[in-house]
Design a protein around this motif. Sequence first.
Motif, PDB file in Angstrom:
ATOM      1  N   VAL A 130       0.845  -1.203   0.000  1.00  0.00           N
ATOM      2  CA  VAL A 130       0.000   0.000   0.000  1.00  0.00           C
ATOM      3  C   VAL A 130       0.880   1.252   0.000  1.00  0.00           C
ATOM      4  O   VAL A 130       0.580   2.227  -0.687  1.00  0.00           O
ATOM      5  CB  VAL A 130      -0.957  -0.015   1.208  1.00  0.00           C
ATOM      6  CG1 VAL A 130      -1.663   1.313   1.376  1.00  0.00           C
ATOM      7  CG2 VAL A 130      -1.966  -1.135   1.062  1.00  0.00           C
ATOM      8  N   ARG A 186       1.612   8.019  -6.133  1.00  0.00           N
ATOM      9  CA  ARG A 186       0.542   8.928  -6.528  1.00  0.00           C
ATOM     10  C   ARG A 186       0.636  10.326  -5.919  1.00  0.00           C
ATOM     11  O   ARG A 186      -0.059  11.220  -6.366  1.00  0.00           O
ATOM     12  CB  ARG A 186      -0.808   8.308  -6.170  1.00  0.00           C
ATOM     13  CG  ARG A 186      -1.147   7.187  -7.112  1.00  0.00           C
ATOM     14  CD  ARG A 186      -2.431   6.498  -6.723  1.00  0.00           C
ATOM     15  NE  ARG A 186      -2.856   5.521  -7.705  1.00  0.00           N
ATOM     16  CZ  ARG A 186      -2.351   4.320  -7.862  1.00  0.00           C
ATOM     17  NH1 ARG A 186      -1.344   3.939  -7.104  1.00  0.00           N
ATOM     18  NH2 ARG A 186      -2.810   3.489  -8.773  1.00  0.00           N
ATOM     19  N   ILE A 187       1.448  10.520  -4.894  1.00  0.00           N
ATOM     20  CA  ILE A 187       1.527  11.852  -4.303  1.00  0.00           C
ATOM     21  C   ILE A 187       2.682  12.637  -4.918  1.00  0.00           C
ATOM     22  O   ILE A 187       3.628  12.069  -5.455  1.00  0.00           O
ATOM     23  CB  ILE A 187       1.641  11.813  -2.762  1.00  0.00           C
ATOM     24  CG1 ILE A 187       2.912  11.110  -2.298  1.00  0.00           C
ATOM     25  CG2 ILE A 187       0.423  11.186  -2.153  1.00  0.00           C
ATOM     26  CD1 ILE A 187       3.117  11.171  -0.807  1.00  0.00           C
ATOM     27  N   VAL A 235       0.819   4.431  -2.637  1.00  0.00           N
ATOM     28  CA  VAL A 235       0.560   5.805  -2.189  1.00  0.00           C
ATOM     29  C   VAL A 235       1.704   6.724  -2.606  1.00  0.00           C
ATOM     30  O   VAL A 235       1.471   7.831  -3.107  1.00  0.00           O
ATOM     31  CB  VAL A 235       0.345   5.846  -0.658  1.00  0.00           C
ATOM     32  CG1 VAL A 235       0.341   7.259  -0.133  1.00  0.00           C
ATOM     33  CG2 VAL A 235      -0.960   5.146  -0.300  1.00  0.00           C
TER      34      VAL A 235
END
Length: 74
Positions: A32, A39-40, A36
């Motif tokens: 996970v 994508r940031i 994450v």
Amino acid sequence: MIGKIIGAFVGDRLAKRTGGMSGAKGAALGVVGTAVLRRISLPAMAAIAAGGYAAKKLSEKNSGTRSGGAETTS
């Protein structure tokens, strides 16, 4: 795909070093976490890192005053 495998491996290793976490839970958090991070944005990553550093320093400061306490001399 390779990023997920590496994330799972690193998460598993970190989970084994910390108490109260199983290897499978760490592997899932690693997968996970890589998703994450992909994508940031870079400024968001920097802000998260700075916030984590500040929280760590604040925690160390607070635990130091509680455990050390004020010493009195006679």
